[in-house]
Design a protein around this motif. Structure first.
Motif, PDB file in Angstrom:
ATOM      1  N   THR A  43       0.819  -1.221   0.000  1.00 41.43           N
ATOM      2  CA  THR A  43       0.000   0.000   0.000  1.00 41.43           C
ATOM      3  C   THR A  43       0.849   1.266   0.000  1.00 41.43           C
ATOM      4  O   THR A  43       0.315   2.373   0.006  1.00 41.43           O
ATOM      5  CB  THR A  43      -0.923   0.020   1.234  1.00 41.43           C
ATOM      6  N   VAL A  77      -4.759  -5.592  -0.715  1.00 42.20           N
ATOM      7  CA  VAL A  77      -4.860  -4.142  -0.875  1.00 42.20           C
ATOM      8  C   VAL A  77      -6.318  -3.714  -1.011  1.00 42.20           C
ATOM      9  O   VAL A  77      -6.729  -2.655  -0.535  1.00 42.20           O
ATOM     10  CB  VAL A  77      -4.056  -3.670  -2.109  1.00 42.20           C
ATOM     11  N   ILE A  78      -7.134  -4.555  -1.659  1.00 40.92           N
ATOM     12  CA  ILE A  78      -8.510  -4.153  -1.954  1.00 40.92           C
ATOM     13  C   ILE A  78      -9.503  -4.538  -0.855  1.00 40.92           C
ATOM     14  O   ILE A  78     -10.706  -4.419  -1.044  1.00 40.92           O
ATOM     15  CB  ILE A  78      -8.982  -4.724  -3.303  1.00 40.92           C
ATOM     16  N   ASP A  80      -9.993  -2.865   1.813  1.00 40.85           N
ATOM     17  CA  ASP A  80     -10.599  -1.632   2.326  1.00 40.85           C
ATOM     18  C   ASP A  80     -10.407  -0.446   1.375  1.00 40.85           C
ATOM     19  O   ASP A  80     -10.425   0.693   1.780  1.00 40.85           O
ATOM     20  CB  ASP A  80     -10.008  -1.290   3.698  1.00 40.85           C
ATOM     21  N   ARG A  81     -10.204  -0.742   0.085  1.00 43.11           N
ATOM     22  CA  ARG A  81      -9.952   0.320  -0.892  1.00 43.11           C
ATOM     23  C   ARG A  81     -10.773   0.094  -2.158  1.00 43.11           C
ATOM     24  O   ARG A  81     -11.169  -1.030  -2.452  1.00 43.11           O
ATOM     25  CB  ARG A  81      -8.455   0.385  -1.249  1.00 43.11           C
ATOM     26  N   ASP A  82     -11.008   1.181  -2.893  1.00 47.48           N
ATOM     27  CA  ASP A  82     -11.809   1.089  -4.110  1.00 47.48           C
ATOM     28  C   ASP A  82     -10.984   0.672  -5.325  1.00 47.48           C
ATOM     29  O   ASP A  82     -11.529   0.333  -6.367  1.00 47.48           O
ATOM     30  CB  ASP A  82     -12.477   2.434  -4.403  1.00 47.48           C
ATOM     31  N   GLY A  85      -4.465   1.323  -6.905  1.00 50.99           N
ATOM     32  CA  GLY A  85      -3.458   2.371  -6.989  1.00 50.99           C
ATOM     33  C   GLY A  85      -2.294   1.941  -7.873  1.00 50.99           C
ATOM     34  O   GLY A  85      -2.433   1.051  -8.722  1.00 50.99           O
ATOM     35  N   THR A 148     -11.545   2.431   9.008  1.00 56.85           N
ATOM     36  CA  THR A 148     -12.108   2.900   7.737  1.00 56.85           C
ATOM     37  C   THR A 148     -13.286   3.847   7.947  1.00 56.85           C
ATOM     38  O   THR A 148     -13.936   4.246   6.989  1.00 56.85           O
ATOM     39  CB  THR A 148     -12.581   1.713   6.868  1.00 56.85           C
ATOM     40  N   ARG A 151     -17.242   3.329   6.466  1.00 55.63           N
ATOM     41  CA  ARG A 151     -17.262   2.582   5.208  1.00 55.63           C
ATOM     42  C   ARG A 151     -17.882   1.201   5.422  1.00 55.63           C
ATOM     43  O   ARG A 151     -17.530   0.491   6.375  1.00 55.63           O
ATOM     44  CB  ARG A 151     -15.828   2.427   4.694  1.00 55.63           C
ATOM     45  N   SER A 234      -0.064   6.342   5.886  1.00 57.61           N
ATOM     46  CA  SER A 234      -1.163   7.264   5.589  1.00 57.61           C
ATOM     47  C   SER A 234      -1.052   8.577   6.352  1.00 57.61           C
ATOM     48  O   SER A 234      -1.619   9.587   5.938  1.00 57.61           O
ATOM     49  CB  SER A 234      -2.507   6.591   5.923  1.00 57.61           C
TER      50      SER A 234
END
Length: 362
Positions: A43, A77-78, A80-82, A85, A148, A151, A234
Motif C-alpha cells: 500500500t 490491498v482491496i 478496504d480500498r476502491d 493504486g 475505515t 465505510r 497514511s
C-alpha cells in the motif's frame, strides 16, 4: 470463533509469550524444523518502523537457516480500498526493500498473492468451516473496520482472517512472526487447521494436512512516527527506507519533542522524546537510557542531531544497495518470477493434498 474456540486475548498472549521463548532457544539449535510465513500489503513504501518491527527479524531468521516465505499481499490491498493504486510500482518497491535489507532470494521465497491461484483456492474449503459470527467477532477485523470510518465492510474485509490463514497454511508454515495485535489472525489459522482435520480427515489417514502454526512474538518495541503517534504511511509521519540522507534530516528536524531541555528516556511521560531516543539507540545498538544520558542538556536540537546522524549512518549501506537494485528492473522481475514459481509448486502440492482429504480427486 465458535463457543469452543473462544479467543481469550490475555491467555493467548501469555501462552504465545512463553512459547516464543522456547522457540527462540530451538531456533538456535534446530532452525530447519521451522518454516515461516510473513509479508506485507503493497500500500506504500516501507519505512524504518517496518525495518525495526519486522524486516530486521526476518533477515535474522533466514540467516539462522529457517525456511522463509514472504508474501507481497497484493490481493489484500482491496480489502478496504476502491482500487489498487500504483500497485506494480509498490510491489516492486517492497521487493527492492526486501532485497536491500538482506533477504537472499536464493534462500527466501518472495511471491505475490495474485500469482498463486492454488493458495487463493484454499479460501473455499476454509470458508466452509468458519462462521459469519466468529469472523465479525475477530478483534482485528473490528479494528480494521474502525480505521475505515463508516465505510461498509466488504466481503473481503470480513474474510480477511481466512485469507491470512490461507497464506500461512498453503506452505504449511509452522511459525509466524507477529506482534501481539496479530494474534487473533493466527489463532483463526490454528482453528481452521484443526477443523479441517476434524471434518475432512488426514493424508493417508496418518497425519494432518496442515500443521498448527505457532506465533513468534516480535522482540522489538514499536517505533512511533515523527509526531509521536503510530508510524503510518497514511499519516505521513514516517522515514521511508528509500529516502535520501537529506530527506531524512528534513523530516527529523520537524519531529515533535517537548520544552524540557534535559533529555531523558521516559516512554510514559515523554513519548515523543523517548521515541527519538529509542530510534537512535536502535541504530547505535545501545541502551536508550545511555543515549539519553549522553545528550543530557543538549535539548531537542541535540537529540535530533544525534538521531539524524545515527539513522543516516545505519541505513546508508541499505540505501546504496537499494539504489543498485532499483536500477536493474530485469533482475527484480526475475526474482519475483522465481519466487512465484516456487510458491506455485508448493501451493499446487498442498491443494492436491486438500482435494485428496476431501475426496475430490476425479
Amino acid at each position: 470463533m465458535s463457543h469452543d474456540d473462544t479467543f481469550d486475548p490475555e491467555a493467548t498472549l501469555t501462552r504465545a509469550t512463553e512459547r516464543s521463548r522456547e522457540i527462540e532457544a530451538q531456533l538456535l539449535t534446530d532452525p530447519a524444523r521451522f518454516r515461516i510465513l510473513t509479508g506485507d500489503r503493497p500500500t506504500g513504501n516501507l519505512h524504518i518502523g517496518h525495518y525495526f518491527g519486522s524486516l530486521q527479524n526476518r533477515v535474522r531468521l533466514a540467516t539462522l537457516g529457517v525456511e522463509t516465505f514472504v508474501v507481497i499481499a497484493d490481493y489484500q490491498v482491496i480489502t478496504d480500498r476502491d482500487g489498487v493504486g500504483p500497485i506494480r510500482e509498490r510491489v516492486y518497491s517492497l521487493l527492492t526493500d526486501y532485497l536491500a535489507v538482506g533477504l537472499d532470494p536464493s534462500e527466501v521465497t518472495i511471491f505475490t498473492h495474485s500469482q498463486v491461484p492454488a493458495l487463493n483456492q484454499l479460501m473455499l474449503p476454509f470458508l466452509s468451516i468458519v462462521t459469519d459470527a466468529e469472523l465479525r467477532r475477530n478483534p482485528t477485523v473490528k479494528s480494521e473496520l474502525d480505521d475505515t470510518g463508516d465505510r461498509p465492510m466488504s466481503g473481503l474485509m470480513l474474510t480477511y482472517p481466512v485469507h491470512q490463514a490461507a497464506d500461512i497454511l498453503f506452505c504449511k508454515a509452522n511459525l509466524v512472526p507477529v506482534g501481539k495485535d496479530q494474534l487473533p489472525h493466527l489463532e483463526q489459522a490454528r482453528v481452521i487447521a484443526r477443523r479441517f482435520d476434524e471434518r475432512y480427515g488426514r493424508v493417508d489417514d496418518d497425519r494432518p494436512v496442515f500443521p498448527a502454526p505457532q506465533a513468534l512474538l516480535s522482540r522489538s518495541g514499536t517505533v512511533l512516527g515523527l509526531d509521536g503517534t503510530k508510524m503510518s504511511k497514511s499519516k505521513g509521519n514516517t522515514i521511508e527506507l528509500g529516502m535520501t540522507a537529506d530527506e531524512t534530516a528534513k523530516l527529523l528536524k520537524r519531529a515533535v519533542t517537548d520544552s524540557d531541555r534535559h533529555i531523558t528516556y521516559d516512554p510514559v511521560n515523554r513519548p515523543e522524546v523517548s521515541n527519538l531516543v529509542n530510534l537512535a539507540a536502535l541504530c547505535l545498538d545501545r541502551e536508550p537510557v545511555d543515549v539519553a544520558e549522553e545528550i543530557g542538556d543538549g535539548g531537542g536540537g541535540g537529540l535530533k542531531k544525534l538521531v539524524t546522524a545515527a539513522v543516516n549512518d545505519y541505513f546508508a549501506p541499505i540505501r546504496a544497495r537499494r539504489a543498485e537494485l532499483a536500477a536493474d528492473p530485469g533482475y527484480l522481475e526475475q526474482v519475483l518470477a522465481d519466487g512465484n514459481r516456487r510458491a506455485n509448486e508448493v501451493a499446487d502440492a498442498t491443494l492436491d493434498e486438500v482435494r485428496g482429504a476431501m475426496r475430490m480427486v476425479y
